[in-house]
Scaffold this motif. Structure first.
Motif, short mmCIF file in Angstrom:
data_model
loop_
_atom_site.label_atom_id
_atom_site.label_comp_id
_atom_site.label_asym_id
_atom_site.label_seq_id
_atom_site.Cartn_x
_atom_site.Cartn_y
_atom_site.Cartn_z
N LYS A 190 0.47 -1.02 0.16
CA LYS A 190 -0.22 0.64 0.02
C LYS A 190 0.81 1.30 0.14
O LYS A 190 1.03 1.93 -0.63
N GLN A 191 2.17 1.38 0.58
CA GLN A 191 2.63 2.27 0.85
C GLN A 191 3.13 2.65 -0.60
O GLN A 191 2.96 3.82 -0.61
N TYR A 192 3.98 1.94 -0.57
CA TYR A 192 4.59 2.18 -1.93
C TYR A 192 4.07 1.99 -3.41
O TYR A 192 4.55 2.11 -4.58
N HIS A 193 2.90 1.88 -3.75
CA HIS A 193 1.81 1.56 -4.81
C HIS A 193 2.48 0.65 -5.63
O HIS A 193 2.91 0.93 -7.55
N VAL A 194 2.73 -0.87 -5.02
CA VAL A 194 3.19 -1.53 -5.86
C VAL A 194 2.29 -2.10 -6.65
O VAL A 194 1.76 -2.20 -6.70
N ASP A 195 2.85 -2.11 -8.11
CA ASP A 195 2.32 -2.97 -9.15
C ASP A 195 3.06 -3.76 -10.00
O ASP A 195 2.30 -3.89 -11.18
N GLY A 196 4.48 -3.80 -9.19
CA GLY A 196 4.99 -5.02 -10.13
C GLY A 196 5.98 -5.81 -9.16
O GLY A 196 6.29 -5.17 -8.28
N VAL A 197 5.92 -6.96 -9.13
CA VAL A 197 6.91 -7.93 -8.35
C VAL A 197 7.91 -8.62 -9.00
O VAL A 197 7.18 -9.44 -9.96
N ILE A 198 9.30 -8.40 -9.26
CA ILE A 198 9.52 -9.66 -9.41
C ILE A 198 10.47 -10.44 -7.65
O ILE A 198 11.07 -10.11 -7.72
N LYS A 250 0.40 -4.46 -14.09
CA LYS A 250 0.57 -5.39 -13.01
C LYS A 250 1.00 -6.27 -13.80
O LYS A 250 0.87 -6.80 -14.38
N ARG A 251 2.25 -7.11 -12.57
CA ARG A 251 2.52 -8.10 -13.30
C ARG A 251 3.37 -9.16 -11.44
O ARG A 251 4.09 -8.13 -10.88
N PHE A 252 2.80 -9.85 -12.05
CA PHE A 252 3.79 -11.12 -10.92
C PHE A 252 4.63 -11.89 -11.15
O PHE A 252 3.98 -12.69 -11.36
N TYR A 253 6.12 -11.65 -11.24
CA TYR A 253 7.14 -12.81 -11.63
C TYR A 253 7.24 -13.63 -10.57
O TYR A 253 8.20 -12.90 -10.18
N HIS A 254 7.39 -14.73 -10.53
CA HIS A 254 7.85 -15.56 -9.90
C HIS A 254 9.09 -16.45 -10.44
O HIS A 254 8.80 -17.06 -11.34
N ILE A 255 10.37 -16.62 -9.89
CA ILE A 255 11.49 -17.07 -10.20
C ILE A 255 11.83 -18.34 -9.28
O ILE A 255 11.57 -18.21 -8.06
N SER A 256 12.43 -19.22 -10.52
CA SER A 256 11.56 -20.70 -9.47
C SER A 256 13.30 -21.39 -10.37
O SER A 256 13.99 -21.10 -11.75
N THR A 257 13.21 -22.40 -9.78
CA THR A 257 14.50 -23.74 -10.83
C THR A 257 14.41 -24.73 -11.97
O THR A 257 12.92 -24.78 -11.37
N ASP A 258 15.10 -25.40 -12.19
CA ASP A 258 14.78 -26.66 -13.19
C ASP A 258 14.67 -27.28 -12.50
O ASP A 258 14.01 -28.28 -12.95
N GLU A 259 14.94 -27.28 -11.29
CA GLU A 259 15.00 -28.62 -9.75
C GLU A 259 13.46 -29.16 -10.53
O GLU A 259 13.22 -30.76 -9.60
N GLY A 301 7.36 -11.26 -21.78
CA GLY A 301 6.64 -12.36 -21.20
C GLY A 301 5.07 -11.99 -21.35
O GLY A 301 4.65 -11.47 -21.16
N LYS A 302 4.62 -14.04 -21.89
CA LYS A 302 3.16 -13.79 -21.76
C LYS A 302 2.86 -14.13 -20.34
O LYS A 302 2.76 -15.00 -19.95
N ILE A 303 1.75 -12.84 -20.25
CA ILE A 303 0.69 -13.70 -18.69
C ILE A 303 0.14 -15.07 -19.11
O ILE A 303 0.25 -15.87 -19.65
N ALA A 304 0.33 -15.42 -17.93
CA ALA A 304 -0.51 -16.68 -17.57
C ALA A 304 1.69 -17.57 -18.17
O ALA A 304 0.51 -18.87 -17.78
#
Ligand code: NAD
Length: 371
Positions: free
Chosen positions: A74-82, A129-138, A261-264
């Motif tokens: 809320k404080q920062y009006h966050v519109d993107g997450v990496i 708005k975009r929530f980008y999650h970094i994951s692993t090949d494992e 990148g394409k959403i979803a």
């Protein structure tokens, strides 16, 4: 133009610090908020060169603290997450799986929920708005070693050790508590898209190497041990195969995918660069000895075979053709060049290394390897 306030979680860690550096320098109009708990793996010394930039803010917080996440969004009006914050070391996950479930699964859920509850009410102008999650090949499990001696392949600039590769469609089959926790977090991210329409993206990347990596991981561990004439602990026979990518190339991929990148969708990120652990170890030894002016083969005697890691996956190999074809990303560095730069960086930054290898890390290391 839409405004952007982007939270990069885990920005004080290895990969996160490269992503923060890239975004702060390349996008002076974005406000980059580095949100990090500063666990043993978080180190603000990784970001000395950007800490005074006007578009950079550091916030010390735990992603598992949901109320705090809501407040920050809320404080920062966050519109993107990496989202890179995680417990990331397989060996530690074998000793303490609860911490991995808490941070990687519940922490990701807490961020998703904070984004969901605040994004509806973002003021006008914040459209990206975009929530980008970094994951692993494992998360994909392990592949067969059908060509133990290696063979050439069209898919790779280097030899490959099997016929199969992880694709975006490969079924999840995680084996370690680390990969199980990352798989859980990936599923939550996709569920938030499917259930609430959250604009999410997931990427699964292979092993990264480069400057600022915590020295519990193979490459900085070995460079540091050679410098201190300490044994080089090799799991089993060193036959396990991994794909390696220079960390700056991963950060470049994250930039491309976050924006285009394409959403979803899911993208695999890799180096087309398979190596057996033991072969990589010989390359590191050769490079460190040459750069330190030691005679060839001087440090080979430090190699010490130790009991294999429990449940050690034999081979990971990633196919990142989709990312290349759809978004035009490719690794920019050949492995030989990347390793040279990496070894040189650790040798030039011994104070950085000495600061983090004293204290708690020293006792963890002794307990872990008994060497
Ligand atoms: P890292 O261990 O170097 O850094 C993790 C960062 O997360 C640290 O700065 C730490 O302080 C922070 N953190 C941990 N728990 C936190 C919490 N509860 N709240 C806030 N911050 C917290 O990890 P890395 O190697 O840079 O990996 C970053 C991400 O990339 C992870 O999600 C990892 O799963 C993924 N990944 C890593 C690799 C690799 O080779 N290193 C490969 C593929 C994917």
């Amino acid at each position: 133009m839409s405004k952007r306030n982007i939270i990069i979680t885990g920005g004080a860690g290895f990969i996160g610090s490269h992503v923060v550096r890239l975004f702060v320098n390349k996008y002076p109009d974005y406000h980059i908020i580095n949100l990090d708990k500063l666990t043993y793996a978080g180190n603000l010394a990784n970001l000395k060169d950007v800490e005074n930039k006007p578009n950079y803010t550091f916030v010390k917080a735990d992603i598992c603290d949901f109320e705090m996440m809501l407040k920050i969004f809320k404080q920062y009006h966050v519109d993107g997450v990496i989202h890179l914050a995680a417990e990331s070391h397989v060996d530690r996950s074998i000793r303490d799986p609860f911490t991995f479930a808490r941070t990687n699964v519940l922490g990701t859920l807490s961020l998703l929920q904070a984004a969901r509850l605040t994004w509806e009410y973002l003021p006008e102008g914040y459209e990206g708005k975009r929530f980008y999650h970094i994951s692993t090949d494992e998360v994909y499990g392990a592949l067969e070693l059908t060509h133990p001696e290696g063979k050439s392949s069209e898919i790779s600039a280097h030899e490959v050790y099997g016929d199969e590769f992880f694709k975006e469609t490969t079924k999840y089959n995680p084996h370690s508590p680390y990969s199980a926790s990352k798989a859980g977090s990936d599923h939550f991210v996709r569920a938030f898209h499917d259930t609430y329409g959250m604009p999410t993206i997931v990427t699964n990347c292979s092993n990264n190497y480069g400057p600022y990596q915590f020295p519990e991981k193979l490459i900085p561990l070995f460079i540091n041990n050679i410098r201190h004439r300490k044994p080089l602990p090799v799991y089993g026979k060193g036959e396990n195969v991994r794909d390696w990518l220079y960390v700056v190339d991963h950060a470049r991929a994250i930039d491309v995918i976050f924006h285009n990148g394409k959403i979803a969708d899911t993208y695999n990120i890799g180096g087309f660069n398979e190596w057996k652990n033991i072969d990589i170890i010989h390359v590191i030894i050769k490079t460190v000895d040459r750069l330190l002016g030691n005679p060839e083969g001087y440090s080979e005697g430090l190699i010490t075979y130790v009991m294999d890691r429990m449940g050690h996956d034999l081979r990971y190999a990633i196919d990142s053709t989709k990312l290349k074809n759809e978004l035009g990303w490719e690794p920019s560095l050949q492995f030989e060049e990347g390793i040279e730069k990496t070894v040189q960086w650790y040798l030039d930054n011994q104070e950085w290394m000495d600061n983090i290898t004293s204290g708690a890390y020293e006792s963890y290391y002794e307990d872990m390897y008994n060497l």
